[in-house]
Design an enzyme around this catalytic site. Structure first.
Site, PDB file in Angstrom:
ATOM      1  N   VAL A 144      11.075  -4.732   2.608  1.00 36.12           N
ATOM      2  CA  VAL A 144      10.942  -5.126   3.818  1.00 36.12           C
ATOM      3  C   VAL A 144      11.293  -4.119   4.505  1.00 36.12           C
ATOM      4  O   VAL A 144      12.152  -2.920   4.281  1.00 36.12           O
ATOM      5  CB  VAL A 144      12.172  -6.193   4.066  1.00 36.12           C
ATOM      6  N   LYS A 199       1.009  -0.883  -0.375  1.00 37.42           N
ATOM      7  CA  LYS A 199      -0.066   0.218   0.547  1.00 37.42           C
ATOM      8  C   LYS A 199       0.573   1.238  -0.044  1.00 37.42           C
ATOM      9  O   LYS A 199       1.973   1.348   0.191  1.00 37.42           O
ATOM     10  CB  LYS A 199      -1.226  -0.315   1.159  1.00 37.42           C
ATOM     11  N   ALA A 203       3.621  -1.548   4.512  1.00 38.11           N
ATOM     12  CA  ALA A 203       3.059  -2.350   4.560  1.00 38.11           C
ATOM     13  C   ALA A 203       3.071  -3.747   4.454  1.00 38.11           C
ATOM     14  O   ALA A 203       1.726  -4.984   4.400  1.00 38.11           O
ATOM     15  CB  ALA A 203       1.512  -2.138   4.340  1.00 38.11           C
ATOM     16  N   ASP A 257      -2.497  -1.368  10.495  1.00 47.71           N
ATOM     17  CA  ASP A 257      -2.351  -1.393   8.716  1.00 47.71           C
ATOM     18  C   ASP A 257      -3.033  -2.936   7.936  1.00 47.71           C
ATOM     19  O   ASP A 257      -3.243  -3.475   7.163  1.00 47.71           O
ATOM     20  CB  ASP A 257      -1.353  -1.991   8.077  1.00 47.71           C
TER      21      ASP A 257
HETATM   22  O1  C5P Z   1      -0.006  -0.904  14.927  1.00 41.38           O
HETATM   23  P1  C5P Z   1       1.235  -1.458  14.728  1.00 41.38           P
HETATM   24  O2  C5P Z   1       1.943  -2.472  14.897  1.00 41.38           O
HETATM   25  O3  C5P Z   1       1.699  -1.499  13.259  1.00 41.38           O
HETATM   26  O4  C5P Z   1       1.453   0.154  14.906  1.00 41.38           O
HETATM   27  C1  C5P Z   1       3.111  -0.147  15.092  1.00 41.38           C
HETATM   28  C2  C5P Z   1       3.994   1.195  16.240  1.00 41.38           C
HETATM   29  O5  C5P Z   1       2.977   2.362  15.480  1.00 41.38           O
HETATM   30  C3  C5P Z   1       2.272   1.116  17.375  1.00 41.38           C
HETATM   31  O6  C5P Z   1       3.292   0.542  17.749  1.00 41.38           O
HETATM   32  C4  C5P Z   1       2.837   2.995  17.825  1.00 41.38           C
HETATM   33  O7  C5P Z   1       3.810   3.497  18.079  1.00 41.38           O
HETATM   34  C5  C5P Z   1       3.133   3.578  16.041  1.00 41.38           C
HETATM   35  N1  C5P Z   1       1.411   3.693  15.418  1.00 41.38           N
HETATM   36  C6  C5P Z   1       0.812   4.992  16.190  1.00 41.38           C
HETATM   37  N2  C5P Z   1      -0.398   5.909  15.307  1.00 41.38           N
HETATM   38  C7  C5P Z   1      -0.922   4.619  14.863  1.00 41.38           C
HETATM   39  C8  C5P Z   1      -0.435   3.868  14.324  1.00 41.38           C
HETATM   40  C9  C5P Z   1       0.936   3.563  14.256  1.00 41.38           C
HETATM   41  O8  C5P Z   1       1.683   6.164  17.000  1.00 41.38           O
HETATM   42  N3  C5P Z   1      -1.960   4.861  14.333  1.00 41.38           N
END
Ligand code: C5P
Length: 318
Positions: free
Chosen positions: A113, A15, A118, A154
């Site tokens: 990577v 994405k 994503a 994501d």
């Molecule tokens: O949800 P995901 O595991 O992909 O998020 C990885 C990190 O990115 C989270 O631990 C956070 O630090 C940050 N994040 C955030 N706000 C979001 C999505 C991700 O701060 N909306």
């Protein structure tokens, strides 16, 4: 001839976030977003193969549990333990259905990577769909989406593809009307950027400045709907871009090189470090790809189109 073990292969897209509006940090550490996702035609493939009771397709004892292999560019940086989101996806699905997971996941990577495209989320969505088909668990779509959201912000979008607006931390999706094709070129960087670090840097750069609630840009949504590439290029916006460039200053040269090569618009993809450039047509995309590859400002450049469909089963042998 030994009978091959039942297996299912799912193709999952990368994405680009054409708009990533980031609110202030929430008490849970996440940030509220207005996140406009667009799936693009770079794909990983995830094959799930039963390892028990039918026996493993590869040498080794049949054993319960989830094992994973990964091949393709950058695969040496992909963890092969429980920190791999695809492994967690298979375990989560099995736990939800009260079954013992017994599966090998073979991931073939083509999505950069840790590139802000994503790739890890795509593999999780792919593993979920592949295992659901392999195990015959027939999980309803709404439940699959809930499992995706548990795995990462994501991941739901990787399952649905196309174009969508993500609210909340990005996991609450509304499908968007999208025409196309849009022609994109991605400049791939050496090494990744850590998403949490980029969000932290975004907060740090903002300091005490007030941050408005993130909202989707109506002009951008209209450009997606009508397939208007110049209008989409004019509306591209990523609040994480200053943070990604701050952590990786060489991205400024990559962005400049893409624009100098004739892109209509460009931005850092998600939390980076891949950069995305919108081209007027396929011919222009080919020229931009060559210029970027020759520019010395990126590791490689790839042209592709959008929108792309979400996670799709392409082979099922059961
Ligand atoms: O949800 P995901 O595991 O992909 O998020 C990885 C990190 O990115 C989270 O631990 C956070 O630090 C940050 N994040 C955030 N706000 C979001 C999505 C991700 O701060 N909306």
């Amino acid at each position: 001839m030994p009978t091959p073990s039942p297996s299912v292969t799912v193709r999952v897209p990368a994405k680009v976030n054409v708009q990533l509006a980031v609110g202030p940090p929430r008490p849970d550490g996440f940030h509220d977003l207005a996140n406009v996702f667009l799936a693009v035609g770079l794909h990983d493939h995830v094959t799930a193969t039963l390892t028990s009771p039918a026996g493993p397709a590869a040498p080794g004892p049949a054993a319960p549990g989830v094992t994973v292999t990964c091949t393709g560019p950058g695969s040496e940086h992909v963890p092969l333990d429980r920190s791999n989101l695809a492994v967690r996806a298979a375990e989560l699905l099995a736990a939800r259905h009260g079954i013992e997971p017994a599966v090998r996941l073979d991931i073939v990577k083509d999505i950069p990577v840790a590139g802000g495209m994503a790739g890890g989320s795509a593999d999780a969505a792919g593993a979920l769909l592949a295992c659901d088909t392999l195990w015959g668990t027939a999980t309803p779509r709404a439940e699959l989406l809930r499992l995706c959201a548990e795995l990462g912000s994501d991941v739901p979008f990787s399952l649905v593809g196309g174009a969508a607006l993500g609210r909340g931390r990005g996991e609450r999706l509304t499908a968007l009307a999208v025409s196309g094709p849009f022609h994109w070129v991605f400049a791939l960087a050496d090494g990744g950027l850590s998403t949490p670090e980029v969000y932290r840097e975004c907060d740090r750069l903002r300091g005490d400045r007030p941050v408005t609630a993130p909202e989707p840009d109506p002009a951008l949504l209209e450009a997606l709907r009508t397939g208007d590439a110049p209008a989409l290029a004019a509306a591209l916006a990523n609040d994480l871009q200053p943070a990604a460039v701050s952590l990786r200053p060489s991205l400024a040269a990559t962005l400049a090189a893409g624009m100098a090569a004739g892109a209509l618009g460009g931005l850092v993809s998600g939390s980076g470090p891949s950069c995305a450039f919108l081209a007027a047509d396929a011919g222009s995309a080919a020229k931009i790809t060559k210029s970027l590859a020759d520019s010395g400002t990126c590791r490689a450049a790839r042209a592709t189109t959008a929108p792309a469909p979400g996670a799709t089963t392409i082979e099922s042998y059961a």
